[in-house]
Design a protein around this motif. Structure first.
Motif, PDB file in Angstrom:
ATOM      1  N   THR A  84       0.863  -1.184   0.000  1.00  0.00           N
ATOM      2  CA  THR A  84       0.000   0.000   0.000  1.00  0.00           C
ATOM      3  C   THR A  84       0.901   1.237   0.000  1.00  0.00           C
ATOM      4  O   THR A  84       1.705   1.425   0.913  1.00  0.00           O
ATOM      5  N   THR A  85       0.798   2.056  -1.052  1.00  0.00           N
ATOM      6  CA  THR A  85       1.746   3.164  -1.235  1.00  0.00           C
ATOM      7  C   THR A  85       1.188   4.510  -0.775  1.00  0.00           C
ATOM      8  O   THR A  85       1.965   5.413  -0.451  1.00  0.00           O
ATOM      9  N   ALA A  86      -0.143   4.688  -0.772  1.00  0.00           N
ATOM     10  CA  ALA A  86      -0.731   5.963  -0.359  1.00  0.00           C
ATOM     11  C   ALA A  86      -2.225   5.766  -0.149  1.00  0.00           C
ATOM     12  O   ALA A  86      -2.831   4.870  -0.736  1.00  0.00           O
ATOM     13  N   VAL A  87      -2.790   6.621   0.717  1.00  0.00           N
ATOM     14  CA  VAL A  87      -4.221   6.558   1.037  1.00  0.00           C
ATOM     15  C   VAL A  87      -4.852   7.919   0.806  1.00  0.00           C
ATOM     16  O   VAL A  87      -4.267   8.942   1.180  1.00  0.00           O
ATOM     17  N   ALA A  88      -6.047   7.944   0.222  1.00  0.00           N
ATOM     18  CA  ALA A  88      -6.828   9.190   0.111  1.00  0.00           C
ATOM     19  C   ALA A  88      -8.129   9.016   0.871  1.00  0.00           C
ATOM     20  O   ALA A  88      -8.831   8.015   0.687  1.00  0.00           O
ATOM     21  N   SER A 125     -10.188  14.853  -9.326  1.00  0.00           N
ATOM     22  CA  SER A 125      -9.101  14.560 -10.274  1.00  0.00           C
ATOM     23  C   SER A 125      -7.791  15.188  -9.810  1.00  0.00           C
ATOM     24  O   SER A 125      -6.715  14.602 -10.005  1.00  0.00           O
ATOM     25  N   ALA A 126      -7.879  16.366  -9.186  1.00  0.00           N
ATOM     26  CA  ALA A 126      -6.667  16.975  -8.623  1.00  0.00           C
ATOM     27  C   ALA A 126      -6.099  16.051  -7.536  1.00  0.00           C
ATOM     28  O   ALA A 126      -4.882  15.816  -7.475  1.00  0.00           O
ATOM     29  N   VAL A 127      -6.979  15.490  -6.714  1.00  0.00           N
ATOM     30  CA  VAL A 127      -6.540  14.560  -5.667  1.00  0.00           C
ATOM     31  C   VAL A 127      -5.854  13.338  -6.299  1.00  0.00           C
ATOM     32  O   VAL A 127      -4.790  12.902  -5.840  1.00  0.00           O
ATOM     33  N   ALA A 128      -6.438  12.801  -7.361  1.00  0.00           N
ATOM     34  CA  ALA A 128      -5.837  11.639  -8.037  1.00  0.00           C
ATOM     35  C   ALA A 128      -4.436  11.989  -8.544  1.00  0.00           C
ATOM     36  O   ALA A 128      -3.502  11.190  -8.417  1.00  0.00           O
ATOM     37  N   GLY A 129      -4.285  13.175  -9.116  1.00  0.00           N
ATOM     38  CA  GLY A 129      -2.973  13.591  -9.614  1.00  0.00           C
ATOM     39  C   GLY A 129      -1.956  13.712  -8.484  1.00  0.00           C
ATOM     40  O   GLY A 129      -0.814  13.253  -8.597  1.00  0.00           O
ATOM     41  N   LEU A 130      -2.386  14.319  -7.371  1.00  0.00           N
ATOM     42  CA  LEU A 130      -1.481  14.484  -6.222  1.00  0.00           C
ATOM     43  C   LEU A 130      -1.111  13.134  -5.624  1.00  0.00           C
ATOM     44  O   LEU A 130       0.044  12.898  -5.252  1.00  0.00           O
ATOM     45  N   LEU A 131      -2.100  12.231  -5.535  1.00  0.00           N
ATOM     46  CA  LEU A 131      -1.862  10.930  -4.906  1.00  0.00           C
ATOM     47  C   LEU A 131      -0.919  10.075  -5.752  1.00  0.00           C
ATOM     48  O   LEU A 131      -0.007   9.439  -5.226  1.00  0.00           O
ATOM     49  N   SER A 132      -1.125  10.089  -7.065  1.00  0.00           N
ATOM     50  CA  SER A 132      -0.250   9.274  -7.919  1.00  0.00           C
ATOM     51  C   SER A 132       1.166   9.852  -7.891  1.00  0.00           C
ATOM     52  O   SER A 132       2.141   9.096  -7.848  1.00  0.00           O
ATOM     53  N   GLY A 133       1.272  11.187  -7.874  1.00  0.00           N
ATOM     54  CA  GLY A 133       2.601  11.804  -7.799  1.00  0.00           C
ATOM     55  C   GLY A 133       3.297  11.502  -6.480  1.00  0.00           C
ATOM     56  O   GLY A 133       4.513  11.279  -6.443  1.00  0.00           O
ATOM     57  N   LEU A 134       2.504  11.452  -5.405  1.00  0.00           N
ATOM     58  CA  LEU A 134       3.036  11.108  -4.086  1.00  0.00           C
ATOM     59  C   LEU A 134       3.533   9.661  -4.072  1.00  0.00           C
ATOM     60  O   LEU A 134       4.655   9.374  -3.641  1.00  0.00           O
ATOM     61  N   GLU A 163       4.462   7.866  -6.525  1.00  0.00           N
ATOM     62  CA  GLU A 163       5.611   7.682  -7.421  1.00  0.00           C
ATOM     63  C   GLU A 163       6.837   8.471  -6.947  1.00  0.00           C
ATOM     64  O   GLU A 163       7.889   8.408  -7.580  1.00  0.00           O
ATOM     65  N   GLY A 164       6.667   9.274  -5.889  1.00  0.00           N
ATOM     66  CA  GLY A 164       7.789  10.078  -5.397  1.00  0.00           C
ATOM     67  C   GLY A 164       8.194  11.189  -6.355  1.00  0.00           C
ATOM     68  O   GLY A 164       9.350  11.619  -6.368  1.00  0.00           O
ATOM     69  N   LEU A 165       7.246  11.706  -7.143  1.00  0.00           N
ATOM     70  CA  LEU A 165       7.560  12.819  -8.058  1.00  0.00           C
ATOM     71  C   LEU A 165       7.878  14.082  -7.262  1.00  0.00           C
ATOM     72  O   LEU A 165       7.292  14.297  -6.195  1.00  0.00           O
ATOM     73  N   PRO A 166       8.780  14.937  -7.756  1.00  0.00           N
ATOM     74  CA  PRO A 166       8.981  16.236  -7.118  1.00  0.00           C
ATOM     75  C   PRO A 166       7.677  17.046  -7.140  1.00  0.00           C
ATOM     76  O   PRO A 166       6.864  16.876  -8.055  1.00  0.00           O
ATOM     77  N   TRP A 167       7.533  17.935  -6.160  1.00  0.00           N
ATOM     78  CA  TRP A 167       6.279  18.691  -6.024  1.00  0.00           C
ATOM     79  C   TRP A 167       5.853  19.422  -7.300  1.00  0.00           C
ATOM     80  O   TRP A 167       4.680  19.350  -7.677  1.00  0.00           O
ATOM     81  N   PRO A 168       6.739  20.141  -8.003  1.00  0.00           N
ATOM     82  CA  PRO A 168       6.253  20.852  -9.192  1.00  0.00           C
ATOM     83  C   PRO A 168       5.642  19.902 -10.229  1.00  0.00           C
ATOM     84  O   PRO A 168       4.638  20.244 -10.872  1.00  0.00           O
ATOM     85  N   ASP A 169       6.179  18.698 -10.358  1.00  0.00           N
ATOM     86  CA  ASP A 169       5.624  17.726 -11.313  1.00  0.00           C
ATOM     87  C   ASP A 169       4.283  17.166 -10.835  1.00  0.00           C
ATOM     88  O   ASP A 169       3.371  16.927 -11.620  1.00  0.00           O
ATOM     89  N   ARG A 170       4.171  16.969  -9.530  1.00  0.00           N
ATOM     90  CA  ARG A 170       2.885  16.520  -8.979  1.00  0.00           C
ATOM     91  C   ARG A 170       1.798  17.547  -9.256  1.00  0.00           C
ATOM     92  O   ARG A 170       0.668  17.213  -9.599  1.00  0.00           O
ATOM     93  N   LEU A 171       2.178  18.814  -9.050  1.00  0.00           N
ATOM     94  CA  LEU A 171       1.185  19.882  -9.211  1.00  0.00           C
ATOM     95  C   LEU A 171       0.786  20.024 -10.669  1.00  0.00           C
ATOM     96  O   LEU A 171      -0.387  20.239 -10.984  1.00  0.00           O
TER      97      LEU A 171
END
Ligand code: ATP
Ligand code: MG
Ligand code: MG
Length: 311
Positions: free
Chosen positions: A133-137, A252-261, A263-271
């Protein structure tokens, strides 16, 4: 595997009519029925992006059975709802084809007993502790009967399991859960103002962090996303405002933030991902769906300004 929690899931029904006129009979020209509720919308977007996702919350009665079956049919989605004796709610949207306006009718949803809540908590703790389990929303309002401190408990359980947790709710449940130190909260402008008492987004995001959230990502409609995080502060903006239906854009914004989290993407890419996905949701005709071509077109054109935190 990501996990989304929807305590107040629904079966969303949309009726399209040529023109809605009170006190008259209408011929329905199109019927759309699909699983709904905020965390369910987040899961649908994550699965469309290619992620494996488990959905939990409550489902009960005939409507709950349909909800489980429909979700189980979707690729990459695992259904793990806890039972409730009452019947899962339906929502009805009547879409007026002449004006483009929608009239929304929402059932309140079944009351949850204390025994049902306790059983859900036990199964949630198992799900967050499961290896992989990598992240929870945690998304949406609380159904009747669920204690107001519910999200605070769910945040603490995720943190105890060392799984990052994102919270998207409002009012007193948000206030209590922020103090439990979630990794990310995603309030819209109104929810952030209610939490902090400030209508000035920069000031309000600072205040929300002081209250306990590690990162605050405020969604500001067509003005995009304002993020204050341990790594720095950024604002992401769409190249131009998008016309369409903003319902579900926040999910959808939450989905983008969660997948970026996850995957360990840097914040600007998550946003940038969260912005492009949410704007592509505004552009899609059905609420809570996103238009893939619009997403891919927008992603390289999102502007992210700001700076990393001083080391
Ligand atoms: P929800 O109804 O899903 O709960 P919300 O009120 O939580 O939505 P909003 O701030 O309304 O969230 O929208 C979420 C995001 O969607 C915004 O931060 C922005 O990225 C995008 N968005 C919303 N409206 C527009 C628009 N008109 N043009 C471009 N992007 C938009
Ligand atoms: Mg909004
Ligand atoms: Mg929202």
């Amino acid at each position: 595997m990501m996990l989304t929690v929807t305590l107040n899931a629904a079966l969303d029904l949309t009726y399209r009519v040529p023109a809605l006129v009170p006190h008259t009979t209408h011929r329905v020209t199109e019927v759309i029925e699909r699983p709904g509720g905020k965390g369910v919308n987040v899961a649908r977007v994550l699965a469309a992006l290619g992620h494996e996702v488990t959905v939990t919350g409550f489902a009960g009665g005939d409507t709950g059975r349909v909800l489980r079956e429909r979700l189980a049919d979707q690729p990459r989605v695992t259904v793990a709802f806890a039972p409730v004796a009452g019947t899962t709610r339906r929502t009805l949207a009547v879409a007026d084809a002449a004006t483009g306006d929608t009239t929304q009718l929402n059932e309140p949803g079944p009351a949850v007993t204390s025994a049902e809540w306790a059983a859900f908590l036990g199964s949630y703790e198992q799900l967050v502790r499961r290896p992989g389990t990598t992240a929870v929303a945690l998304c949406g309002s609380l159904p009747p009967g669920v204690p107001v401190g519910a999200y605070a408990l769910l945040v603490r359980a995720a943190r105890a399991a060392h799984v990052p947790v994102l919270l998207d709710t409002s009012g007193e449940p948000l206030r209590r859960a922020v103090a439990a130190r979630p990794d990310i909260i995603k309030p819209n402008a109104e929810e952030l103002a209610e939490l902090t008492g400030s209508h000035e987004p920069a000031r309000a995001t600072r205040d929300a962090r002081r209250r306990g959230a590690h990162a605050v990502v405020a969604s500001l409609g067509a003005d995009g996303l304002l993020a204050l995080t341990p790594d720095g502060g950024w604002q992401a903006r769409p190249p131009a405002p998008v016309r369409g239906n903003p319902t579900g854009a926040g999910d959808s914004a939450v989905a983008g933030l969660l997948s970026g989290l996850a995957e360990g993407l840097p914040w600007p890419d998550r946003l940038a991902r969260a912005l492009a996905l949410s704007a592509a949701t505004v552009a899609a005709p059905a609420a809570g769906e996103f238009d893939r071509a619009t997403y891919e077109d927008l992603l390289p054109r999102v502007t992210v300004t700001g700076r990393p935190a001083a080391a």
